[in-house]
Design an enzyme around this catalytic site. Structure first.
Site, PDB file in Angstrom:
ATOM      1  N   ALA A 242      20.524  33.159  13.804  1.00 64.20           N
ATOM      2  CA  ALA A 242      21.849  33.804  13.765  1.00 64.20           C
ATOM      3  C   ALA A 242      22.854  33.112  12.860  1.00 64.20           C
ATOM      4  O   ALA A 242      24.035  33.449  12.890  1.00 64.20           O
ATOM      5  CB  ALA A 242      22.435  33.967  15.159  1.00 64.20           C
ATOM      6  N   ALA A 243      22.401  32.177  12.023  1.00 59.72           N
ATOM      7  CA  ALA A 243      23.335  31.557  11.080  1.00 59.72           C
ATOM      8  C   ALA A 243      23.926  32.594  10.139  1.00 59.72           C
ATOM      9  O   ALA A 243      25.134  32.605   9.870  1.00 59.72           O
ATOM     10  CB  ALA A 243      22.634  30.455  10.293  1.00 59.72           C
ATOM     11  N   GLY A 244      23.070  33.483   9.635  1.00 56.26           N
ATOM     12  CA  GLY A 244      23.544  34.529   8.735  1.00 56.26           C
ATOM     13  C   GLY A 244      24.477  35.504   9.422  1.00 56.26           C
ATOM     14  O   GLY A 244      25.470  35.965   8.824  1.00 56.26           O
ATOM     15  N   ASP A 245      24.196  35.831  10.674  1.00 57.61           N
ATOM     16  CA  ASP A 245      25.057  36.753  11.421  1.00 57.61           C
ATOM     17  C   ASP A 245      26.410  36.109  11.716  1.00 57.61           C
ATOM     18  O   ASP A 245      27.447  36.769  11.669  1.00 57.61           O
ATOM     19  CB  ASP A 245      24.372  37.166  12.727  1.00 57.61           C
ATOM     20  CG  ASP A 245      23.097  37.954  12.483  1.00 57.61           C
ATOM     21  OD1 ASP A 245      23.016  38.640  11.453  1.00 57.61           O
ATOM     22  OD2 ASP A 245      22.190  37.868  13.326  1.00 57.61           O
TER      23      ASP A 245
END
Length: 305
Positions: A242-245
């Site tokens: 979830a780093a990108g989210d």
């Protein structure tokens, strides 16, 4: 306040921690297991809400225990959920393997998410009344096409995370105001292994493009021209889930605090939002899980102070 409509998937993440990925046919021991709310849409909605955004979530959940838990999370985070349908299908799940280096691999079972094939009246109204529409590709493409049409007619600023990469209708990407792929997704979409060239290609026709490069930062481009490379904030990553989210949610939340969807986003506004997104995602990778890893507005503001 400028509202953010997030149209996307909601899953329960089933997370296994292990030293490495098993080879085909091999059984290995894991070191931990967690169930964590996730799904790219839900993740981005939570990230945006924690960074100060006024958020509506649009999607579908099953009438099961996971669906009940995810509805409760939306309420706890102050995210409006009138656009969430109840489906006869089970709530979506994501089966995530996280290795000791922090990298992960993910298998998604769409469940209720796959039933969102068109917009209902409530969802259409929510999008039209928003300043920003945020989407990913974990819902059927047909509903994304409908949502873009509603947003464009209403002058709403549109944001797409093209993940997972899938065939999209001709002209779809160029109809989006901002596209945010990672380096692998950018290469799949453009055929360009160089992220700078990929960003140039994705940003043609007055589109913003931000290609994220993990620990190498991100490339930002507009209208076919790269504006620069934003460095990452150095941290020790323990879980990149979830780093990108988190990055996208924080980016849009910051934009929503500064500009409306009907107002053109300036380079200064985008660059400032990018700084906030970079810090938010850097905090997230130092923690385990998806929504459980996302920082608050106060945490990010303190780092940037």
């Amino acid at each position: 306040m400028n509202r953010i409509a997030v149209l996307g998937s909601a899953n329960m993440d089933l997370v296994v921690r292990q030293s490495r990925l098993p080879r085909p046919g091999e059984t290995i021991f894991g070191s931990g297991f967690d169930t964590v709310p996730g799904g790219k849409g839900l993740n981005q909605a939570v990230a945006a809400a924690r960074l100060g955004g006024a958020v509506d979530f649009l999607g579908a959940l099953g009438a099961d225990a996971y669906g009940t838990q995810l509805r409760a999370l939306l309420a706890t985070e102050g995210i409006r959920s009138t656009g969430v349908r109840e489906s006869s299908e089970s709530t979506g799940t994501a089966h995530i393997s996280v290795v000791d280096s922090g990298e992960n691999s993910i298998v998604v079972v769409s469940g209720a998410n796959a039933t969102v094939t068109d917009l209902d009246d409530t969802q259409r109204t929510t999008i039209a009344d928003a300043a920003f529409l945020v989407m990913q590709c974990e819902l059927p493409v047909a509903v994304l096409v409908q949502a873009i049409a509603v947003a464009r007619e209403a002058g709403v600023f549109t944001v797409l995370t093209p993940a997972p990469v899938m065939p999209l209708p001709d002209g779809f990407l160029s109809s989006v105001d901002l596209v945010v792929p990672n380096q692998i997704e950018a290469e799949e979409l453009t055929g360009e292994s160089d992220p700078v060239r990929a960003a140039e290609s994705l940003s043609a026709n007055k589109t913003w493009a931000i290609v994220t490069l993990g620990a190498e930062g991100s490339v930002i481009a507009y209208n076919g021209e790269v504006l620069g490379l934003a460095p990452a904030r150095p941290v020790q990553a323990v879980d990149t889930t979830a780093a990108g989210d988190t990055f996208v949610g924080a980016l849009v939340a910051r934009l929503a605090l500064k500009v409306g969807g009907s107002v053109p986003v300036s380079e200064d506004d985008m660059v400032e939002a990018l700084r906030w997104a970079t810090v938010a995602s850097s905090v997230a990778v130092t923690r385990v899980g998806a929504t459980t890893s996302m920082p608050s507005l106060a945490e990010v503001a303190a780092i940037l102070a």
